[in-house]
Design a protein around this motif. Structure first.
Motif, PDB file in Angstrom:
ATOM      1  N   GLY A   1     -10.699  -5.051  -3.839  1.00  0.00           N
ATOM      2  CA  GLY A   1     -10.169  -5.038  -5.199  1.00  0.00           C
ATOM      3  C   GLY A   1      -9.513  -3.732  -5.611  1.00  0.00           C
ATOM      4  O   GLY A   1      -8.940  -3.648  -6.689  1.00  0.00           O
ATOM      5  N   THR A   2      -9.584  -2.712  -4.758  1.00  0.00           N
ATOM      6  CA  THR A   2      -8.917  -1.455  -5.078  1.00  0.00           C
ATOM      7  C   THR A   2      -7.443  -1.549  -4.724  1.00  0.00           C
ATOM      8  O   THR A   2      -7.050  -2.352  -3.874  1.00  0.00           O
ATOM      9  N   LEU A   3      -6.649  -0.706  -5.381  1.00  0.00           N
ATOM     10  CA  LEU A   3      -5.215  -0.741  -5.129  1.00  0.00           C
ATOM     11  C   LEU A   3      -4.870  -0.013  -3.844  1.00  0.00           C
ATOM     12  O   LEU A   3      -5.445   1.024  -3.528  1.00  0.00           O
ATOM     13  N   ASP A   4      -3.925  -0.574  -3.121  1.00  0.00           N
ATOM     14  CA  ASP A   4      -3.421   0.001  -1.886  1.00  0.00           C
ATOM     15  C   ASP A   4      -2.239   0.901  -2.261  1.00  0.00           C
ATOM     16  O   ASP A   4      -1.751   0.843  -3.379  1.00  0.00           O
ATOM     17  N   ASP A   5      -1.774   1.709  -1.348  1.00  0.00           N
ATOM     18  CA  ASP A   5      -0.578   2.514  -1.604  1.00  0.00           C
ATOM     19  C   ASP A   5       0.685   1.747  -1.249  1.00  0.00           C
ATOM     20  O   ASP A   5       1.767   2.324  -1.205  1.00  0.00           O
ATOM     21  N   LYS A   6       0.558   0.468  -0.994  1.00  0.00           N
ATOM     22  CA  LYS A   6       1.703  -0.364  -0.619  1.00  0.00           C
ATOM     23  C   LYS A   6       2.070  -1.280  -1.781  1.00  0.00           C
ATOM     24  O   LYS A   6       1.240  -1.581  -2.634  1.00  0.00           O
ATOM     25  N   TYR A   7       3.312  -1.715  -1.784  1.00  0.00           N
ATOM     26  CA  TYR A   7       3.816  -2.593  -2.832  1.00  0.00           C
ATOM     27  C   TYR A   7       4.512  -3.796  -2.216  1.00  0.00           C
ATOM     28  O   TYR A   7       4.964  -3.741  -1.077  1.00  0.00           O
ATOM     29  N   ILE A   8       4.579  -4.867  -3.004  1.00  0.00           N
ATOM     30  CA  ILE A   8       5.456  -5.977  -2.655  1.00  0.00           C
ATOM     31  C   ILE A   8       6.462  -6.086  -3.786  1.00  0.00           C
ATOM     32  O   ILE A   8       6.188  -5.710  -4.916  1.00  0.00           O
ATOM     33  N   ARG A   9       7.630  -6.575  -3.466  1.00  0.00           N
ATOM     34  CA  ARG A   9       8.658  -6.750  -4.476  1.00  0.00           C
ATOM     35  C   ARG A   9       8.832  -8.244  -4.719  1.00  0.00           C
ATOM     36  O   ARG A   9       8.933  -9.028  -3.793  1.00  0.00           O
ATOM     37  N   LEU A  10       8.848  -8.598  -6.000  1.00  0.00           N
ATOM     38  CA  LEU A  10       9.062  -9.982  -6.400  1.00  0.00           C
ATOM     39  C   LEU A  10      10.511 -10.160  -6.824  1.00  0.00           C
ATOM     40  O   LEU A  10      11.195  -9.189  -7.151  1.00  0.00           O
ATOM     41  N   THR A  11      10.952 -11.387  -6.850  1.00  0.00           N
ATOM     42  CA  THR A  11      12.271 -11.656  -7.401  1.00  0.00           C
ATOM     43  C   THR A  11      12.188 -11.515  -8.922  1.00  0.00           C
ATOM     44  O   THR A  11      11.109 -11.516  -9.496  1.00  0.00           O
ATOM     45  N   ASP A  12      13.330 -11.397  -9.566  1.00  0.00           N
ATOM     46  CA  ASP A  12      13.340 -11.300 -11.025  1.00  0.00           C
ATOM     47  C   ASP A  12      12.663 -12.528 -11.613  1.00  0.00           C
ATOM     48  O   ASP A  12      13.000 -13.660 -11.261  1.00  0.00           O
ATOM     49  N   PRO A  13      11.703 -12.316 -12.517  1.00  0.00           N
ATOM     50  CA  PRO A  13      11.004 -13.458 -13.111  1.00  0.00           C
ATOM     51  C   PRO A  13      11.885 -14.170 -14.142  1.00  0.00           C
ATOM     52  O   PRO A  13      12.724 -13.550 -14.787  1.00  0.00           O
ATOM     53  N   SER A  14      11.656 -15.466 -14.273  1.00  0.00           N
ATOM     54  CA  SER A  14      12.353 -16.247 -15.297  1.00  0.00           C
ATOM     55  C   SER A  14      11.313 -17.062 -16.057  1.00  0.00           C
ATOM     56  O   SER A  14      10.254 -17.385 -15.524  1.00  0.00           O
ATOM     57  N   THR A  15      11.628 -17.375 -17.306  1.00  0.00           N
ATOM     58  CA  THR A  15      10.716 -18.175 -18.116  1.00  0.00           C
ATOM     59  C   THR A  15      11.426 -19.420 -18.595  1.00  0.00           C
ATOM     60  O   THR A  15      12.645 -19.434 -18.776  1.00  0.00           O
ATOM     61  N   SER A  16      10.644 -20.471 -18.796  1.00  0.00           N
ATOM     62  CA  SER A  16      11.193 -21.731 -19.310  1.00  0.00           C
ATOM     63  C   SER A  16      10.079 -22.523 -19.987  1.00  0.00           C
ATOM     64  O   SER A  16       8.915 -22.403 -19.616  1.00  0.00           O
ATOM     65  N   PRO A  17      10.450 -23.333 -20.987  1.00  0.00           N
ATOM     66  CA  PRO A  17       9.424 -24.130 -21.671  1.00  0.00           C
ATOM     67  C   PRO A  17       8.942 -25.274 -20.785  1.00  0.00           C
ATOM     68  O   PRO A  17       9.694 -25.812 -19.978  1.00  0.00           O
ATOM     69  N   VAL A  18       7.669 -25.631 -20.933  1.00  0.00           N
ATOM     70  CA  VAL A  18       7.093 -26.767 -20.210  1.00  0.00           C
ATOM     71  C   VAL A  18       6.741 -27.866 -21.200  1.00  0.00           C
ATOM     72  O   VAL A  18       7.091 -29.021 -21.013  1.00  0.00           O
TER      73      VAL A  18
END
Length: 189
Positions: A104-121
């Motif tokens: 549960g501790t943070l690593d010194d590594k990262y992942i990159r996500l694509t730009d998030p988008s929102t939409s109504p459900v």
């Protein structure tokens, strides 16, 4: 190779879910896979990620794992506000999420996500979608073949679900404890 990718996938899933949970900061109930008919409000629902694989070069493949999060609130504007808070946090963090270790501790590594988008459900429900992209290639010089690597099994439905389940296992346990405590309080009333 397969187990290393699966561990990386579990770590990525868990990190993104924890990031969203921390940024939403609304003490929302968490739901995974299936949502019960009588769900709590506010809540966050994380369905099993969808996948898409395509060939990029002769020996390189891209698998995109789409992560949806449903923000459920009493009103539309609250759901939009919750989703916007997480979306804007991701954008301000350059769509980078700190990877978490198993403890549960943070690593010194990262992942990159694509730009998030929102939409109504639906009424009071807004979906935010982002994705993790994994590139992998066949090493033809060492004799790797598609049959040995088993591309369909690598990120197939079963493998994705198993990685998703393992990644969210601790959160599921937290959810069960919270639900039991809430039931105990309601039973005393």
């Amino acid at each position: 190779m397969e187990s290393e990718i699966t561990i990386e996938l579990e770590q990525s899933f868990a990190s993104v879910v924890r990031y969203i949970q921390n940024k939403a900061d609304n003490n929302a109930a968490l739901y995974f896979d299936d949502m019960p008919e009588a769900f709590a409000v506010p809540s966050l629902y994380f369905p099993v990620p969808r996948t898409d694989t395509k060939k990029v070069t002769f020996s390189t493949y891209l698998t995109t794992l789409y992560l949806d999060t449903w923000f459920m609130e009493a009103t539309d504007w609250q759901a939009y506000a919750d989703a916007a808070t997480v979306r804007d946090s991701l954008m301000m963090d350059e769509c980078k999420v700190n990877l978490m270790k198993k403890d549960g501790t943070l690593d010194d590594k990262y992942i990159r996500l694509t730009d998030p988008s929102t939409s109504p459900v639906d009424t009071g429900i807004v979906k935010m979608t982002c994705a993790i992209k994994h590139y992998y290639s066949l090493n033809r010089e060492t004799g790797g073949t598609v049959n040995k690597i088993n591309i369909s099994g690598l990120f197939g439905t079963d493998a994705t679900y198993q990685a998703w389940y393992k990644a969210t296992e601790e959160l599921r346990k937290e959810q069960e404890v919270q639900h039991k405590c809430l039931q105990d309080v309601l039973n005393r009333l």
